[in-house]
Design an enzyme around this catalytic site. Sequence first.
Site, PDB file in Angstrom:
ATOM      1  N   PRO A 184       0.764  -1.311  -0.052  1.00 48.81           N
ATOM      2  CA  PRO A 184      -0.045  -0.104   0.064  1.00 48.81           C
ATOM      3  C   PRO A 184       0.777   1.184   0.052  1.00 48.81           C
ATOM      4  O   PRO A 184       1.760   1.371   0.841  1.00 48.81           O
ATOM      5  CB  PRO A 184      -0.935  -0.161   1.399  1.00 48.81           C
ATOM      6  CG  PRO A 184      -0.757  -1.557   1.796  1.00 48.81           C
ATOM      7  CD  PRO A 184       0.695  -2.034   1.229  1.00 48.81           C
ATOM      8  N   GLU A 185       0.596   2.109  -0.944  1.00 47.70           N
ATOM      9  CA  GLU A 185       1.451   3.555  -1.059  1.00 47.70           C
ATOM     10  C   GLU A 185       0.269   4.542  -1.026  1.00 47.70           C
ATOM     11  O   GLU A 185      -1.105   4.310  -0.534  1.00 47.70           O
ATOM     12  CB  GLU A 185       1.945   3.367  -2.435  1.00 47.70           C
ATOM     13  CG  GLU A 185       2.991   2.310  -2.521  1.00 47.70           C
ATOM     14  CD  GLU A 185       3.799   2.572  -3.791  1.00 47.70           C
ATOM     15  OE1 GLU A 185       4.357   3.740  -4.050  1.00 47.70           O
ATOM     16  OE2 GLU A 185       4.028   1.619  -4.510  1.00 47.70           O
ATOM     17  N   LYS A 223       1.675   7.435   4.434  1.00 44.63           N
ATOM     18  CA  LYS A 223       1.306   6.167   4.378  1.00 44.63           C
ATOM     19  C   LYS A 223       0.364   5.680   5.987  1.00 44.63           C
ATOM     20  O   LYS A 223      -0.208   4.624   5.958  1.00 44.63           O
ATOM     21  CB  LYS A 223       2.041   4.852   4.339  1.00 44.63           C
ATOM     22  CG  LYS A 223       2.797   5.179   3.100  1.00 44.63           C
ATOM     23  CD  LYS A 223       4.010   3.924   2.748  1.00 44.63           C
ATOM     24  CE  LYS A 223       4.689   4.398   1.652  1.00 44.63           C
ATOM     25  NZ  LYS A 223       5.802   3.012   1.581  1.00 44.63           N
ATOM     26  N   ARG A 244      16.219  -1.589  -3.266  1.00 51.38           N
ATOM     27  CA  ARG A 244      14.739  -1.988  -3.562  1.00 51.38           C
ATOM     28  C   ARG A 244      15.042  -2.363  -5.120  1.00 51.38           C
ATOM     29  O   ARG A 244      15.684  -1.774  -5.689  1.00 51.38           O
ATOM     30  CB  ARG A 244      13.887  -0.797  -3.593  1.00 51.38           C
ATOM     31  CG  ARG A 244      13.557  -0.355  -2.060  1.00 51.38           C
ATOM     32  CD  ARG A 244      12.770  -1.606  -1.157  1.00 51.38           C
ATOM     33  NE  ARG A 244      11.718  -2.077  -1.780  1.00 51.38           N
ATOM     34  CZ  ARG A 244      10.462  -1.570  -1.513  1.00 51.38           C
ATOM     35  NH1 ARG A 244      10.593  -0.635  -0.587  1.00 51.38           N
ATOM     36  NH2 ARG A 244       9.447  -2.207  -1.761  1.00 51.38           N
TER      37      ARG A 244
END
Length: 264
Positions: free
Chosen positions: A2-3, A59, A250
């Site tokens: 979730p962003e 977030k 990442r």
Amino acid sequence: MPELPDVEGFRRTLDACGRGRRIEKVHVTDRGVLRGVSERGLRGALEGRTLRAPQRHGKWLIARTDGGPALLLHFGMTGRLLCCPPRDPPQRYDRVRLDLGGGRGLRYQDQRKLQGLRLAADEAEVERALRGQGPDALSVGREEFGGLLRRRRATLKAVLMDQSALAGLGNLLVDEILWRARLSPARPANTLTDEQARALYAAMRRTLRLAVPTGRVPGRRSWLTGRRDDADPRCPRCGTGLRRRRIASRTTVDCPHCQPEQGR
């Protein structure tokens, strides 16, 4: 993961489902998502309270109650918030359920439980909990955005994903924004020209404006996001084979033609 668009979607769910409704019952089915509060403490603080208009910062989702405590929700990598009637059968990853007045209910679900729920007794505690967060990516001004880039030597990918610098962006969004701005994710943030910083800001604003209404980072074929997991991923803009590498720890996907290392 979730962003910002996902959490903004959860905020809208909470607003539509819960605002103005009384919390009748709190069910904790997995204490592993509670952070700094016990099951008994959570029930005692929330039951009988009425939910007010929720707020999102980055977030984080803040569920305030009438003159009392606030519930802070973070969704980690696999969390989500659903509006379901209390009578609906339990689901596998339900962790906390709120039974609300009027036959409504909210469910916090999370498979991996990397984050969870916190309780703030008052506004001062809400502020303390969010103190380490940078400005929200959806509301930050262009000058403030340019300033935070100029102050940092780390790569653009690292800076944009650093929640203490700018709150709300995650891996998919950052790759998408940098692709739209034609900037290499490996480029040091403080080497951008003023024109490039403005272009990056504009790309971020446009990407967020398009993503927020969908409640997710769209996987459209005209987006980098819609191509990155193809067997032979190619740039939606120029057709060049996309590059996959590790930046800021990442997995990063970019176009070597559209996003040259030193810029154009």
